[in-house]
Every structure is written in C-alpha cells, then in structure tokens.
Design a protein around this motif. Structure first.
Motif, mmCIF file in Angstrom:
data_model
loop_
_atom_site.group_PDB
_atom_site.id
_atom_site.type_symbol
_atom_site.label_atom_id
_atom_site.label_comp_id
_atom_site.label_asym_id
_atom_site.label_seq_id
_atom_site.Cartn_x
_atom_site.Cartn_y
_atom_site.Cartn_z
ATOM 1 N N PRO A 185 1.538 -5.266 9.799
ATOM 2 C CA PRO A 185 2.621 -4.575 8.616
ATOM 3 C C PRO A 185 3.910 -5.543 8.804
ATOM 4 O O PRO A 185 4.524 -6.016 9.841
ATOM 5 C CB PRO A 185 2.746 -3.320 9.160
ATOM 6 N N GLU A 234 -5.143 -11.193 7.305
ATOM 7 C CA GLU A 234 -4.174 -10.163 6.936
ATOM 8 C C GLU A 234 -3.018 -10.105 8.103
ATOM 9 O O GLU A 234 -3.588 -9.892 9.198
ATOM 10 C CB GLU A 234 -4.806 -8.947 6.495
ATOM 11 N N HIS A 273 8.115 -5.781 7.129
ATOM 12 C CA HIS A 273 9.126 -4.918 6.519
ATOM 13 C C HIS A 273 10.216 -6.020 6.060
ATOM 14 O O HIS A 273 10.355 -7.100 6.528
ATOM 15 C CB HIS A 273 9.866 -4.167 7.868
ATOM 16 N N ASN A 279 0.758 -1.113 -0.162
ATOM 17 C CA ASN A 279 -0.134 -0.042 -0.015
ATOM 18 C C ASN A 279 0.777 1.384 0.139
ATOM 19 O O ASN A 279 1.505 1.630 0.993
ATOM 20 C CB ASN A 279 -1.037 0.013 1.283
ATOM 21 N N ARG A 299 3.093 0.619 3.457
ATOM 22 C CA ARG A 299 2.919 -0.392 4.419
ATOM 23 C C ARG A 299 2.696 -1.894 3.582
ATOM 24 O O ARG A 299 2.263 -1.559 2.577
ATOM 25 C CB ARG A 299 1.538 -0.429 5.183
ATOM 26 N N ALA A 300 3.379 -2.890 3.971
ATOM 27 C CA ALA A 300 3.099 -4.042 3.373
ATOM 28 C C ALA A 300 2.582 -5.112 4.233
ATOM 29 O O ALA A 300 3.055 -5.192 5.301
ATOM 30 C CB ALA A 300 4.607 -4.624 2.698
ATOM 31 N N THR A 301 1.754 -6.009 3.833
ATOM 32 C CA THR A 301 1.151 -6.939 4.597
ATOM 33 C C THR A 301 0.851 -8.333 3.840
ATOM 34 O O THR A 301 1.213 -8.391 2.390
ATOM 35 C CB THR A 301 -0.007 -6.757 5.199
ATOM 36 N N GLN A 333 10.590 -4.719 -1.208
ATOM 37 C CA GLN A 333 9.673 -3.853 -0.615
ATOM 38 C C GLN A 333 10.177 -2.365 -0.688
ATOM 39 O O GLN A 333 9.546 -1.542 -0.362
ATOM 40 C CB GLN A 333 9.546 -4.292 0.772
#
Length: 162
Positions: A89, A86, A91, A33, A38-40, A126
């Motif tokens: 978040p 989900e 990293h 996103n 943010r990554a999930t 990422q």
C-alpha cells in the motif's frame, strides 16, 4: 504456403529473442480500492521469450510519501505468460506526478537478464479515498470508525507532506 507461414512465425520469434527482451511492459495503473481504503501500484508484464527456471522479478516503486523505494520480489515460473506486480500500500499519491518504477528480471544465480524503467501517473489525488476501510470482515460490516452511531461519517484522509 504452410511452410512459408511457419518460417515467418519462426523468424518473428527469432527477432524477439535477438532483441534480448524476455518480457515487455503490458500495463501499469494505480489501483484505488475504496472498500479497504488502500492504493497500490499495479504493473503487468507480457512474456516474449522463455523465462528462466529459478529466476525472480524485482520491482522498485517510488514511495509517494518519500523515503526509500518500496520493493517487491516475485519468483518466476517458465509457464507464466503474464507477470503481475503489485506494490505494498502507498500513501500520498498526487494527480499528474510521475512516480518511478524499476523492474529487474534476474536469473537463478542473481544475474540481471533485463531491466525496465518506467513511470506512473495517477489521474486523481489519493485524497479521494477514505482514511479508514468502509467495511470490516467477510460480511462487509460497516466500520464504526467511519460510520458513527449518531449518523455522522468521518472520511477524513491522513496528512501528506506537500
């Protein structure tokens, strides 16, 4: 002929139940996103058989940065057709690296009903994400930490172990 069709449908349901699987994996992806930086992980399950009243789903996601897995626990309801899990978040996601995901369906008393093990690979690193959200608040105001008053920008990403 209608009776035969009904029997075939019932036989198919019995085969699914005989396998013992309550759900099947229907999708898995990393969600990047950009707006909120943010990554999930996002995993979806499709119901194959009735879900237990009072049951839960536990998901364990490998932390790309290292350390203990990230855990998510979600209550199950018998009417659910799809279960969406989900992660918090994450990293340091790297392109092409398989990250482990384990999903457990537990009954109301904590007994394991089903377990699914899979892995997820991203098709991008990422570091395509900015380190800070691009906008703030409900009005999508620009983030002054990214978009500086002098016209410069700071999209630098945080450091990750190699």
């Amino acid at each position: 002929m209608v009776v035969m069709a009904a029997l075939l449908v019932l036989a198919a349901c019995q085969r699914e139940a005989a396998d013992g699987d309550v759900v099947e994996l229907s999708g898995k992806i990393f969600v990047f996103n950009y707006r909120v930086a943010r990554a999930t992980y996002l995993v979806t399950l499709r119901r194959l058989a009735p879900l237990p009243e009072g049951g839960v789903t536990e998901a364990s996601f490998e932390d790309p940065r290292g350390g203990p897995p990230l855990m998510v626990r979600q209550k199950l309801f018998p009417v659910m057709e799809k279960i969406v899990l989900e992660s918090p978040p994450v990293h340091c996601v790297r392109k092409g690296i398989p990250y482990a995901v384990t999903i457990r369906l537990l009954g109301p008393s904590g007994e394991e009903i089903q377990s699914i093990e899979t892995s997820l690979k991203s098709n991008v690193d990422q570091d395509v994400l900015p380190s800070k959200p691009l906008s703030l608040g409900p009005a999508y105001d620009v983030n002054p930490q990214v978009f500086k008053p002098d016209g410069s920008t700071d999209f630098s990403s945080g450091s990750c172990p190699t």
